[in-house]
Enzyme design. Sequence first.
Site, short mmCIF file in Angstrom:
data_model
loop_
_atom_site.label_atom_id
_atom_site.label_comp_id
_atom_site.label_asym_id
_atom_site.label_seq_id
_atom_site.Cartn_x
_atom_site.Cartn_y
_atom_site.Cartn_z
N LYS A 72 -36.62 9.67 -12.34
CA LYS A 72 -35.19 9.90 -12.31
C LYS A 72 -34.95 11.38 -12.58
CE LYS A 72 -30.98 8.11 -14.54
NZ LYS A 72 -30.48 7.15 -15.55
N SER A 147 -27.40 3.76 -13.80
CA SER A 147 -27.44 5.06 -13.14
C SER A 147 -28.80 5.38 -12.51
CB SER A 147 -27.08 6.15 -14.14
OG SER A 147 -28.00 6.17 -15.23
N SER A 171 -28.81 0.86 -17.37
CA SER A 171 -29.08 1.78 -16.26
C SER A 171 -30.43 1.60 -15.59
CB SER A 171 -28.95 3.23 -16.75
OG SER A 171 -27.61 3.55 -17.01
#
Length: 231
Positions: A72, A147, A171
């Site tokens: 990420k 996310s 997330s």
Amino acid sequence: MLLDKSLSDLLVGYRDKSIDPVDVIDEVYGQIEKHSTKLNTLISIRDKQEVLKQLKELDPKLPLYGLPYVLKDSYVTTELPTTCASKVLAGFHSPYDATVHRKLKEAGAILMGKANQDAWGHGASTENSDYGMGKNPWDPTRVVGGSSGGPAAAVATRMCAFAIGEDTGGSIRNPAAWNNLSSLRVTYGRVSRYGCVAYASSMDTVDPIAKTVPDLALVLSVISGHDPLDA
């Protein structure tokens, strides 16, 4: 596809020479070319020659030897810029590596790219990204979750063998569920947060996402443990 195999099966194939890790890297780049732009999955991608050079220098006895992974884009790395999916950070290159990335690198895993997310982690769908809304590979008209949507899409489309996301309030778990994958929100502090750009540092956890639970366990065995640099 070779990348449909479990991490353990890939490692066995590498060691008995029934699978060439170069073929797996080739497959990764083929999947990136096929899917990443269409789905807004990766924000930055490693140069293939750089990756192959790193692979050639690795010891095949390492626990994650040659396994391609994605981070990420909330984790700082020296190889690629870190943006947190916000153009506020465009062009930022960290002088140091996040602990999770350092541990994976030392274990022989190879970073392929940095994945899209809600900017600064502020969202639950990867719609709030300055680099384009992340799309679900199973149905591009639907959101990919967030996310950590980019890492989930990267694993689902086999742009990597596993990925590292981050979870504050769902997330990593939501994107995994929405992409038919496995994930784990670790116990707070089990994996170092050092080098992860915080959303809520008293709640953030550094977490793996993969095809199966055994794959998660293998990655967790490498990235977990006390880190004196952790806040």
